[in-house]
Design an enzyme around this catalytic site. Sequence first.
Site, PDB file in Angstrom:
ATOM      1  N   SER A  53      -2.051  -4.497 -31.684  1.00 41.94           N
ATOM      2  CA  SER A  53      -1.456  -5.611 -32.394  1.00 41.94           C
ATOM      3  C   SER A  53      -0.144  -5.137 -33.027  1.00 41.94           C
ATOM      4  O   SER A  53       0.682  -4.552 -32.337  1.00 41.94           O
ATOM      5  CB  SER A  53      -2.442  -6.183 -33.411  1.00 41.94           C
ATOM      6  OG  SER A  53      -1.991  -7.417 -33.913  1.00 41.94           O
ATOM      7  N   PHE A  54       0.078  -5.356 -34.315  1.00 39.97           N
ATOM      8  CA  PHE A  54       1.319  -4.866 -34.917  1.00 39.97           C
ATOM      9  C   PHE A  54       1.407  -3.342 -34.796  1.00 39.97           C
ATOM     10  O   PHE A  54       2.500  -2.780 -34.770  1.00 39.97           O
ATOM     11  CB  PHE A  54       1.386  -5.297 -36.379  1.00 39.97           C
ATOM     12  CG  PHE A  54       2.719  -5.041 -37.018  1.00 39.97           C
ATOM     13  CD1 PHE A  54       3.880  -5.515 -36.442  1.00 39.97           C
ATOM     14  CD2 PHE A  54       2.799  -4.330 -38.194  1.00 39.97           C
ATOM     15  CE1 PHE A  54       5.117  -5.272 -37.032  1.00 39.97           C
ATOM     16  CE2 PHE A  54       4.018  -4.094 -38.803  1.00 39.97           C
ATOM     17  CZ  PHE A  54       5.191  -4.572 -38.218  1.00 39.97           C
TER      18      PHE A  54
END
Length: 402
Positions: free
Chosen positions: A230-231
């Site tokens: 994800s991030f």
Amino acid sequence: MGTLLRDDLFEAQLLRALGYAPYGGADVAECLSVARRISGTSLTSWHDEWSAQAARVLAGAEESASAGNVASARSAFFRASNYFRTAGLFAMGTPVDPRLIAAHTREVEAFRQGAALLAHPPTIVQVPYEGSSLPGYFFPAADDDEPRPTVILTNGYDGTAEELYFTNGAASLERGYNVLAFDGPGQGAMILDDGVPFRPDWENVITPVVDFLEQQVTVAPKRIALIGLSFGGYLAPRAATVEHRLAACISDCGPYDLFDATASRLPGFLAKQLPDGNPALLRLLDRLVKGVMGRPTAGWALRRNLMVHGLTDPMEFFRLAPQYTLKGIEDRIQCPTFVCSAENDDLSINAPKLHHALTCAKEYVQFAAADGAGEHCESGARTLFHRRAFDWLDHIVFPPTL
């Protein structure tokens, strides 16, 4: 899944929780029963139903533990931990909601009770970091002192060190890797307990982690890999632009440029005014964004973003976002790098640009919706991700058989 809940974000987070079933973090029927009890798009109902399910599972875990039934207790503690995390998820925002703190506290407690019952329990660690420390877990692949390949797991906006066991930790351990899972700035205990927000220069977070691992006798120092999801799929390659002791890097569905990823969701004529364009149009954008922030699920991502970056004004976030970019620094990554995206995921839509710009040894995979892996971070299809990513990584960090 499309039919169980009335809201796309609810559906996505249900799939996220369900997806940990192969690694002991969920039971399919338990999750589906929660989904059926959630009332519409009520965030309160989401919290209360997941909390109640977690409490029931935790009670079963304690009963099994008291009876000496280790496998049953471990399984239930782990499931309870994941359900507590899921319960608190939509309470992210500022000011900090007491329900989020309570959910995280119970998540950590349940996880640690379950992890203590593993065949090779982890060590709870504090990695030295800028006069303080990063909280985490070191999971050994075995009980001997043989130096082994080790993976560092780094998370995204709303994950925790405990959740990392289910996303990538268990899969790493079963393949013979040691695992270091931790909360960095902006994540888990670092933001909730210490108020430390995200920073774009993640190399200054990962370098102390590599320093720490090099001091462990069971870690092969030249076979340390970094996995970000994800991030964290931005954070991991960002760290690899400077930290050149890494043997490999995996970027799982991260944004190539945070500003581009967020601005693409705004009306185009308003996004063009950021950060310092026409004042009247910026005021209009500010009103629109704040209106969206007040909506229960549509505004959750931005409320969460402000919290983890230590901000109170959404316009501050849009001014901060350009610092979180890989543009122009990709060629500084020296280690072999695996980049992936998911077919239906707008956050990772520019992953091919990162892969194209890399000058190191590299691999790119787009996971397909037809395989059930089209959602962000291959939610619900982590076993498929693990097959592709670890089949690639194994050839790099494990020595060939003689």
